[in-house]
Design a protein around this motif. Structure first.
Motif, short mmCIF file in Angstrom:
data_model
loop_
_atom_site.label_atom_id
_atom_site.label_comp_id
_atom_site.label_asym_id
_atom_site.label_seq_id
_atom_site.Cartn_x
_atom_site.Cartn_y
_atom_site.Cartn_z
N ASP A 151 0.83 -1.21 0.00
CA ASP A 151 0.00 0.00 0.00
C ASP A 151 0.86 1.26 0.00
O ASP A 151 0.58 2.22 -0.73
CB ASP A 151 -0.94 0.01 1.21
CG ASP A 151 -2.11 -0.95 1.04
OD1 ASP A 151 -2.29 -1.49 -0.07
OD2 ASP A 151 -2.85 -1.16 2.03
N LEU A 152 1.92 1.26 0.80
CA LEU A 152 2.79 2.44 0.85
C LEU A 152 3.51 2.66 -0.48
O LEU A 152 3.68 3.80 -0.92
CB LEU A 152 3.80 2.29 1.99
CG LEU A 152 3.23 2.37 3.41
CD1 LEU A 152 4.32 2.03 4.43
CD2 LEU A 152 2.64 3.74 3.70
N LEU A 153 3.97 1.57 -1.10
CA LEU A 153 4.61 1.69 -2.41
C LEU A 153 3.64 2.26 -3.44
O LEU A 153 3.99 3.14 -4.24
CB LEU A 153 5.12 0.32 -2.88
CG LEU A 153 6.46 -0.14 -2.33
CD1 LEU A 153 6.69 -1.62 -2.65
CD2 LEU A 153 7.60 0.71 -2.90
N ASN A 194 7.04 12.52 0.43
CA ASN A 194 8.01 12.43 1.52
C ASN A 194 7.50 11.53 2.64
O ASN A 194 8.25 10.74 3.22
CB ASN A 194 8.30 13.83 2.09
CG ASN A 194 9.19 14.66 1.18
OD1 ASN A 194 9.99 14.12 0.42
ND2 ASN A 194 9.05 15.97 1.26
N ALA A 195 6.20 11.64 2.93
CA ALA A 195 5.62 10.85 4.01
C ALA A 195 5.69 9.36 3.70
O ALA A 195 6.11 8.55 4.54
CB ALA A 195 4.18 11.28 4.25
N TYR A 196 5.28 8.99 2.50
CA TYR A 196 5.26 7.56 2.16
C TYR A 196 6.68 7.03 1.95
O TYR A 196 6.97 5.87 2.29
CB TYR A 196 4.38 7.33 0.93
CG TYR A 196 2.92 7.61 1.21
CD1 TYR A 196 2.29 7.01 2.31
CD2 TYR A 196 2.17 8.46 0.40
CE1 TYR A 196 0.95 7.27 2.59
CE2 TYR A 196 0.83 8.71 0.68
CZ TYR A 196 0.23 8.12 1.77
OH TYR A 196 -1.09 8.37 2.05
N ALA A 197 7.56 7.86 1.41
CA ALA A 197 8.95 7.44 1.25
C ALA A 197 9.60 7.21 2.61
O ALA A 197 10.30 6.20 2.82
CB ALA A 197 9.73 8.49 0.46
N LYS A 198 9.37 8.11 3.55
CA LYS A 198 9.94 7.96 4.89
C LYS A 198 9.37 6.72 5.58
O LYS A 198 10.09 5.98 6.26
CB LYS A 198 9.67 9.21 5.71
CG LYS A 198 10.20 9.16 7.14
CD LYS A 198 11.73 9.01 7.17
CE LYS A 198 12.42 10.28 6.74
NZ LYS A 198 13.89 10.22 7.00
N ALA A 199 8.07 6.49 5.40
CA ALA A 199 7.45 5.30 6.00
C ALA A 199 8.08 4.03 5.45
O ALA A 199 8.35 3.07 6.20
CB ALA A 199 5.94 5.31 5.73
N VAL A 205 12.68 -0.58 3.34
CA VAL A 205 12.50 -0.65 1.89
C VAL A 205 13.39 0.39 1.22
O VAL A 205 13.26 1.59 1.48
CB VAL A 205 11.02 -0.42 1.51
CG1 VAL A 205 10.86 -0.45 -0.01
CG2 VAL A 205 10.14 -1.48 2.16
N ASN A 206 14.26 -0.04 0.36
CA ASN A 206 15.14 0.87 -0.39
C ASN A 206 14.41 1.31 -1.65
O ASN A 206 14.69 0.85 -2.76
CB ASN A 206 16.46 0.18 -0.73
CG ASN A 206 17.48 1.16 -1.32
OD1 ASN A 206 17.24 2.36 -1.38
ND2 ASN A 206 18.61 0.63 -1.76
N TRP A 207 13.46 2.21 -1.48
CA TRP A 207 12.58 2.60 -2.58
C TRP A 207 13.31 3.35 -3.69
O TRP A 207 12.87 3.33 -4.84
CB TRP A 207 11.43 3.45 -2.04
CG TRP A 207 11.88 4.70 -1.34
CD1 TRP A 207 12.18 4.85 -0.02
CD2 TRP A 207 12.11 5.98 -1.94
NE1 TRP A 207 12.59 6.13 0.25
CE2 TRP A 207 12.55 6.85 -0.92
CE3 TRP A 207 12.00 6.47 -3.24
CZ2 TRP A 207 12.86 8.18 -1.16
CZ3 TRP A 207 12.32 7.80 -3.48
CH2 TRP A 207 12.73 8.64 -2.44
N ARG A 208 14.40 4.03 -3.35
CA ARG A 208 15.09 4.86 -4.35
C ARG A 208 15.60 4.06 -5.54
O ARG A 208 15.66 4.56 -6.66
CB ARG A 208 16.25 5.60 -3.70
CG ARG A 208 15.84 6.62 -2.66
CD ARG A 208 17.07 7.26 -2.02
NE ARG A 208 16.72 8.09 -0.88
CZ ARG A 208 16.40 9.38 -0.96
NH1 ARG A 208 16.41 9.96 -2.14
NH2 ARG A 208 16.10 10.06 0.13
N THR A 209 15.99 2.81 -5.30
CA THR A 209 16.55 2.01 -6.38
C THR A 209 15.48 1.43 -7.29
O THR A 209 15.76 1.07 -8.43
CB THR A 209 17.40 0.86 -5.81
OG1 THR A 209 16.57 0.03 -4.98
CG2 THR A 209 18.54 1.41 -4.99
#
Length: 318
Positions: A151-153, A194-199, A205-209
């Motif tokens: 859900d956050l992704l 920012n909120a979901y990325a920080k969560a 979770v390394n979302w940046r890659t």
């Protein structure tokens, strides 16, 4: 429970009516990545949230979902103002309904060749729950898997796509009314990214890659830069009257945007600006109330307000 404060979350700058811009803004309201989608998606995720230990994440999603209600109100009101009479006809209260508009234009002539005719045929010069092509908003847009990471992704992707589209909307019009709202939503979309990325980061979770945030260079837009300079992209509100929200346990530290700002979640809500009811539209027969009926409407409203005050006391924003 939800309470409504009769203020808009951001000021809408006045300008000339622009029905073409109004129709473009419908995508930001009722499109697949619009404000109705974010509102419903986050509220359903928070309603269906499971796991008491994850309360800070539920509070974060719920707070953003509550803010999105105000975004629906803001962008819908903006569309209505952009449609509030054509540039040739301003719907003066003392003008007969069947009289030509200013400059010799027929009052609703503009509806025949300017954007979405449904704005005039069925919406009485107001916003509709549709996208820019006139397709109705659908509940199937809502993503609620029940899995927190998924859900956050998905929410991060949704905010990123919404911000990208709003940057395109900004480029489509120079109308100040439209741009004032679009700019605010661009910056608040970044705050929600920012909120979901920080969560996700707190969950390892390394979302940046895997999910790079699109670079829009929105700071080149002067209205956006002014809000970024105020740090609005790094604030999150709780919209919690009881101050029980634990979202600040997540929304803290350096911003994932990499702009050198720190995330802050210590405000219940933004200050807001006064909200006014639009004038009558005689050419649309809206509200269609004669003098006697109008008197009854006003008397009923006064009785209802008196009853509310007697039952709950006068509402205060302090």
């Amino acid at each position: 429970m939800y309470f409504h404060l009769q203020q808009l979350i951001n000021e809408i700058e006045p300008d000339e009516p622009d029905p073409a811009a109004a129709n473009a803004l419908q995508e930001g309201l009722g499109g697949q990545f619009g404000e109705m989608r974010t509102m419903m998606q986050y509220l359903f995720q928070s309603i269906n949230f499971r796991g008491p230990a994850g309360k800070p994440y539920r509070d974060l999603i719920q707070g953003i979902g509550t803010e999105e209600i105000s975004h629906v109100e803001l962008i819908g009101t903006t569309i209505s103002r952009l449609l509030d009479g054509s540039p040739a006809y301003q719907g003066k209260k003392d003008a007969p309904v069947d009289a030509p508009g200013a400059g010799g234009a027929v009052p609703l002539e503009i509806a025949l060749d300017h954007s979405n005719i449904h704005h005039y045929l069925v919406g009485a010069q107001g916003a509709l729950p549709v996208d820019a092509a006139g397709n109705p908003w659908m509940g199937s847009y809502v993503y609620n898997s029940g899995n927190l990471v998924l859900d956050l992704l998905y929410n991060l992707m949704l905010e990123s796509t919404g911000r990208l589209q709003k940057c395109r909307l900004y480029e489509m019009t120079a109308n100040k009314t439209a741009r004032s709202t679009i700019s605010y939503l661009i910056v608040r979309d970044q705050a929600h990214e920012n909120a979901y990325a920080k969560a996700l980061e707190t969950l390892g979770v390394n979302w940046r890659t895997s999910l790079p945030i699109p670079k829009t260079n929105a700071e080149s837009f002067p209205e956006v830069k002014r809000l970024l300079d105020l740090g609005l992209q790094s604030k999150q509100y709780s919209f919690d009257l009881d101050d029980r929200s634990e979202a600040g346990r997540i929304f803290q530290g350096m911003s994932p945007s990499g702009d050198g700002t720190h995330l802050v979640a210590d405000e219940q809500a933004p200050e807001g600006v006064p909200s006014t009811i639009a004038p009558e539209r005689p050419e649309e027969f809206s509200p269609g109330a004669d003098a006697d009926l109008q008197a009854l409407i006003e008397a009923t409203a006064e009785m209802e307000m008196a009853d509310i005050d007697a039952t709950f006391g006068r509402m205060s924003t302090s």
